[in-house]
Design a protein around this motif. Structure first.
Motif, PDB file in Angstrom:
ATOM      1  N   GLY A  36       0.783  -1.224   0.000  1.00  0.00           N
ATOM      2  CA  GLY A  36       0.000   0.000   0.000  1.00  0.00           C
ATOM      3  C   GLY A  36       0.817   1.276   0.000  1.00  0.00           C
ATOM      4  N   LYS A  37       2.126   1.171  -0.059  1.00  0.00           N
ATOM      5  CA  LYS A  37       3.002   2.339  -0.083  1.00  0.00           C
ATOM      6  C   LYS A  37       3.701   2.373  -1.440  1.00  0.00           C
ATOM      7  N   PHE A  38       3.662   3.528  -2.095  1.00  0.00           N
ATOM      8  CA  PHE A  38       4.252   3.635  -3.421  1.00  0.00           C
ATOM      9  C   PHE A  38       5.721   4.043  -3.323  1.00  0.00           C
ATOM     10  N   HIS A  39       6.552   3.334  -4.072  1.00  0.00           N
ATOM     11  CA  HIS A  39       7.984   3.601  -4.141  1.00  0.00           C
ATOM     12  C   HIS A  39       8.349   3.795  -5.605  1.00  0.00           C
ATOM     13  N   ALA A  40       9.235   4.750  -5.880  1.00  0.00           N
ATOM     14  CA  ALA A  40       9.653   5.025  -7.256  1.00  0.00           C
ATOM     15  C   ALA A  40      11.135   4.707  -7.422  1.00  0.00           C
ATOM     16  N   ALA A  41      11.490   4.187  -8.592  1.00  0.00           N
ATOM     17  CA  ALA A  41      12.891   3.915  -8.953  1.00  0.00           C
ATOM     18  C   ALA A  41      13.069   4.306 -10.406  1.00  0.00           C
ATOM     19  N   TYR A  42      14.310   4.367 -10.847  1.00  0.00           N
ATOM     20  CA  TYR A  42      14.601   4.670 -12.242  1.00  0.00           C
ATOM     21  C   TYR A  42      15.008   3.393 -12.959  1.00  0.00           C
ATOM     22  N   LEU A  43      14.481   3.234 -14.155  1.00  0.00           N
ATOM     23  CA  LEU A  43      14.804   2.088 -14.998  1.00  0.00           C
ATOM     24  C   LEU A  43      15.423   2.643 -16.266  1.00  0.00           C
ATOM     25  N   GLU A  44      16.648   2.223 -16.539  1.00  0.00           N
ATOM     26  CA  GLU A  44      17.355   2.694 -17.728  1.00  0.00           C
ATOM     27  C   GLU A  44      18.010   1.507 -18.424  1.00  0.00           C
ATOM     28  N   ASP A  45      17.674   1.320 -19.689  1.00  0.00           N
ATOM     29  CA  ASP A  45      18.244   0.235 -20.491  1.00  0.00           C
ATOM     30  C   ASP A  45      18.165  -1.111 -19.772  1.00  0.00           C
ATOM     31  N   GLY A  46      17.039  -1.377 -19.126  1.00  0.00           N
ATOM     32  CA  GLY A  46      16.824  -2.670 -18.481  1.00  0.00           C
ATOM     33  C   GLY A  46      17.455  -2.818 -17.117  1.00  0.00           C
ATOM     34  N   THR A  47      17.994  -1.744 -16.549  1.00  0.00           N
ATOM     35  CA  THR A  47      18.621  -1.810 -15.235  1.00  0.00           C
ATOM     36  C   THR A  47      17.940  -0.822 -14.304  1.00  0.00           C
ATOM     37  N   PHE A  48      17.641  -1.274 -13.086  1.00  0.00           N
ATOM     38  CA  PHE A  48      17.062  -0.411 -12.064  1.00  0.00           C
ATOM     39  C   PHE A  48      18.194   0.298 -11.335  1.00  0.00           C
ATOM     40  N   TYR A  49      18.059   1.615 -11.185  1.00  0.00           N
ATOM     41  CA  TYR A  49      19.082   2.400 -10.512  1.00  0.00           C
ATOM     42  C   TYR A  49      18.492   3.105  -9.305  1.00  0.00           C
ATOM     43  N   ALA A  50      19.337   3.282  -8.308  1.00  0.00           N
ATOM     44  CA  ALA A  50      18.939   4.008  -7.109  1.00  0.00           C
ATOM     45  C   ALA A  50      20.193   4.653  -6.516  1.00  0.00           C
ATOM     46  N   GLN A  51      20.033   5.338  -5.407  1.00  0.00           N
ATOM     47  CA  GLN A  51      21.163   6.004  -4.759  1.00  0.00           C
ATOM     48  C   GLN A  51      22.138   4.978  -4.187  1.00  0.00           C
ATOM     49  N   GLU A  52      23.291   5.485  -3.787  1.00  0.00           N
ATOM     50  CA  GLU A  52      24.297   4.616  -3.181  1.00  0.00           C
ATOM     51  C   GLU A  52      23.828   4.094  -1.829  1.00  0.00           C
ATOM     52  N   LEU A  53      24.421   2.978  -1.436  1.00  0.00           N
ATOM     53  CA  LEU A  53      24.214   2.412  -0.114  1.00  0.00           C
ATOM     54  C   LEU A  53      25.523   2.522   0.657  1.00  0.00           C
ATOM     55  N   TYR A  54      25.438   2.818   1.944  1.00  0.00           N
ATOM     56  CA  TYR A  54      26.609   2.991   2.790  1.00  0.00           C
ATOM     57  C   TYR A  54      26.689   1.840   3.785  1.00  0.00           C
ATOM     58  N   TYR A  55      27.916   1.390   4.064  1.00  0.00           N
ATOM     59  CA  TYR A  55      28.125   0.253   4.962  1.00  0.00           C
ATOM     60  C   TYR A  55      29.091   0.622   6.070  1.00  0.00           C
ATOM     61  N   ASP A  56      28.873   0.022   7.239  1.00  0.00           N
ATOM     62  CA  ASP A  56      29.748   0.297   8.372  1.00  0.00           C
ATOM     63  C   ASP A  56      30.949  -0.638   8.420  1.00  0.00           C
ATOM     64  N   GLN A  57      31.120  -1.483   7.389  1.00  0.00           N
ATOM     65  CA  GLN A  57      32.284  -2.349   7.267  1.00  0.00           C
ATOM     66  C   GLN A  57      32.833  -2.250   5.851  1.00  0.00           C
ATOM     67  N   ALA A  58      34.114  -2.538   5.699  1.00  0.00           N
ATOM     68  CA  ALA A  58      34.729  -2.531   4.368  1.00  0.00           C
ATOM     69  C   ALA A  58      34.147  -3.676   3.546  1.00  0.00           C
ATOM     70  N   GLY A  59      34.211  -3.543   2.229  1.00  0.00           N
ATOM     71  CA  GLY A  59      33.744  -4.608   1.346  1.00  0.00           C
ATOM     72  C   GLY A  59      32.243  -4.626   1.145  1.00  0.00           C
ATOM     73  N   CYS A  60      31.563  -3.553   1.532  1.00  0.00           N
ATOM     74  CA  CYS A  60      30.101  -3.450   1.378  1.00  0.00           C
ATOM     75  C   CYS A  60      29.365  -4.591   2.063  1.00  0.00           C
ATOM     76  N   VAL A  61      29.747  -4.820   3.308  1.00  0.00           N
ATOM     77  CA  VAL A  61      29.052  -5.786   4.162  1.00  0.00           C
ATOM     78  C   VAL A  61      28.755  -5.084   5.482  1.00  0.00           C
ATOM     79  N   GLY A  62      27.965  -5.725   6.301  1.00  0.00           N
ATOM     80  CA  GLY A  62      27.611  -5.145   7.591  1.00  0.00           C
ATOM     81  C   GLY A  62      26.286  -4.423   7.512  1.00  0.00           C
ATOM     82  N   ASN A  63      26.078  -3.514   8.435  1.00  0.00           N
ATOM     83  CA  ASN A  63      24.837  -2.745   8.450  1.00  0.00           C
ATOM     84  C   ASN A  63      24.805  -1.813   7.247  1.00  0.00           C
ATOM     85  N   VAL A  64      23.619  -1.697   6.647  1.00  0.00           N
ATOM     86  CA  VAL A  64      23.476  -0.896   5.431  1.00  0.00           C
ATOM     87  C   VAL A  64      22.635   0.342   5.731  1.00  0.00           C
TER      88      VAL A  64
END
Length: 182
Positions: free
Chosen positions: A52-80
């Motif tokens: 029941g909640k609307f969310h928007a994303a961008y679709l370009e050339d078959g790929t969904f894009y969104a903002q960056e995600l930040y992690y509290d550990q190296a290697g893009c693992v841990g809390n996001v």
């Protein structure tokens, strides 16, 4: 990639019959992905109805894009974490994305967090602060820096992020479809 991730149920947009005359994105199997607005050539803004909640994303050339995600550990693992909410007209923009998985805010209160890495869907890469994290030297022509000890960057207004939509369930290519009028 996301051990223990719990996704929202199948997006409601797949269960609903779109209104007559509505433009929607469908996958190769004809499954409706979501409603469309603001089309620019091969890209557009797509809307998902999740619980029941609307969310928007961008679709370009078959790929969904969104903002960056930040992690509290190296290697893009841990809390996001993700940047702040971008809300307008009752639609919440997807706040982050990683390899086809779209994230939304997991809380309303900004936090101060020491961030060690970030994921960018635009480069399809994980970056460490202070140096580049490279998991495929041959592909990206960079050095593997697994022994590098990055210095954390302090972010004062980030929010926990939760995965809500796995777009990898859709079969490419995607296409626009106009639903027939009544």
């Amino acid at each position: 990639m996301l051990p223990g991730a719990s996704f929202a149920k199948k997006p409601v947009s797949q269960e609903k019959i779109p209104e007559p005359g509505q433009i929607v994105f469908v996958d190769n199997d004809g499954v409706m992905i979501g409603g469309v607005q603001n089309i620019w050539g091969s890209e557009g803004r797509i809307y998902f109805d999740v619980d029941g909640k609307f969310h928007a994303a961008y679709l370009e050339d078959g790929t969904f894009y969104a903002q960056e995600l930040y992690y509290d550990q190296a290697g893009c693992v841990g809390n996001v974490y993700t940047g702040g909410p971008d809300i307008g007209l009752g639609i919440e923009f997807i706040t982050g994305g990683r390899e086809g998985v779209l994230y939304a805010l997991g809380g309303d209160t900004p936090q101060t967090v020491e961030v060690l890495s970030l994921w960018s869907d635009y480069g399809y890469s994980c970056y460490r602060f202070g140096n580049v994290y490279c998991d495929s030297p041959e592909r990206f022509n960079c050095l593997n820096v697994l022994d590098f000890q990055p210095e954390p960057e302090v972010f004062e207004a980030v929010y926990p992020a939760v995965p809500i939509i796995d777009t990898n369930i859709y079969t490419k290519p995607f296409r626009l479809k106009l639903t027939p009028p009544n």
